[in-house]
Design a protein around this motif. Structure first.
Motif, PDB file in Angstrom:
ATOM      1  N   SER A   2       5.089  -1.895   4.421  1.00  0.00           N
ATOM      2  CA  SER A   2       6.067  -1.275   3.534  1.00  0.00           C
ATOM      3  C   SER A   2       6.029  -1.891   2.141  1.00  0.00           C
ATOM      4  N   ALA A   3       5.666  -3.174   2.045  1.00  0.00           N
ATOM      5  CA  ALA A   3       5.553  -3.805   0.724  1.00  0.00           C
ATOM      6  C   ALA A   3       4.433  -3.150  -0.070  1.00  0.00           C
ATOM      7  N   ARG A   4       3.332  -2.835   0.596  1.00  0.00           N
ATOM      8  CA  ARG A   4       2.217  -2.178  -0.091  1.00  0.00           C
ATOM      9  C   ARG A   4       2.615  -0.786  -0.568  1.00  0.00           C
ATOM     10  N   GLY A   6       5.626   0.141  -1.359  1.00  0.00           N
ATOM     11  CA  GLY A   6       6.507  -0.090  -2.505  1.00  0.00           C
ATOM     12  C   GLY A   6       5.732  -0.426  -3.761  1.00  0.00           C
ATOM     13  N   VAL A   7       4.722  -1.276  -3.631  1.00  0.00           N
ATOM     14  CA  VAL A   7       3.889  -1.632  -4.775  1.00  0.00           C
ATOM     15  C   VAL A   7       3.159  -0.394  -5.291  1.00  0.00           C
TER      16      VAL A   7
END
Length: 152
Positions: A2-4, A6-7
């Motif tokens: 999920s961080a990827r 978001g990025v």
């Protein structure tokens, strides 16, 4: 993962912003008015700085993820069990207790990117992001130098 995502979303939004600002900058520069030209030039400089910052952060993220995968494949990731909060962050007191051993490893092997990367993880666990990023940057530089040496 999920961080990827978001990025990726933030990066895509920044690209859209850069395109729109570049369009406005062109309109201002082509106006021929001194104030418009000055504002147009400023609108070109600021997005260039934003694009550079985005590239630098994405590059850091990709390179540090690569090192994490390499270290994981080697079985060298820290296996220290520390208590974590519901958010998933380490309890600072537990992380602080582990820090001296990682610092000693770096002092014993200052040219080992693995030691620097583990130190960066320890700093991150202790909540010191500035030092964590500096240690991981050092690990990235050392690993790149090691790769160049072995490629010869």
């Amino acid at each position: 993962m999920s961080a990827r995502v978001g990025v990726g979303v933030v990066a895509a939004l920044l690209v859209v912003y850069l395109v729109l600002v570049a369009q406005r900058a062109w309109l201002l520069v082509s106006s021929g008015e001194p104030v418009g030209v000055a504002m147009g030039v400023a609108l070109v400089v600021l997005p260039v700085l934003a694009a550079w910052a985005l590239w630098r952060e994405l590059s850091f993220g990709f390179r540090s993820s690569r090192l994490a995968r390499l270290l994981e494949a080697e079985g060298g990731m820290p296996a220290d069990d520390v208590a974590v909060r519901p958010s998933g962050r380490a309890v600072r007191a537990d992380a602080d207790a582990l820090f001296p051993s990682y610092r000693a490893e770096v002092e014993a092997h200052p040219e080992d990117w693995r030691a620097w990367f583990r130190l960066g993880l320890a700093h991150d666990g202790a909540g010191d992001r500035r030092r964590a990023r500096a240690a991981v940057r050092q690990a990235i530089a050392l690993e790149a130098a090691e790769r160049r040496r072995t490629a010869r």
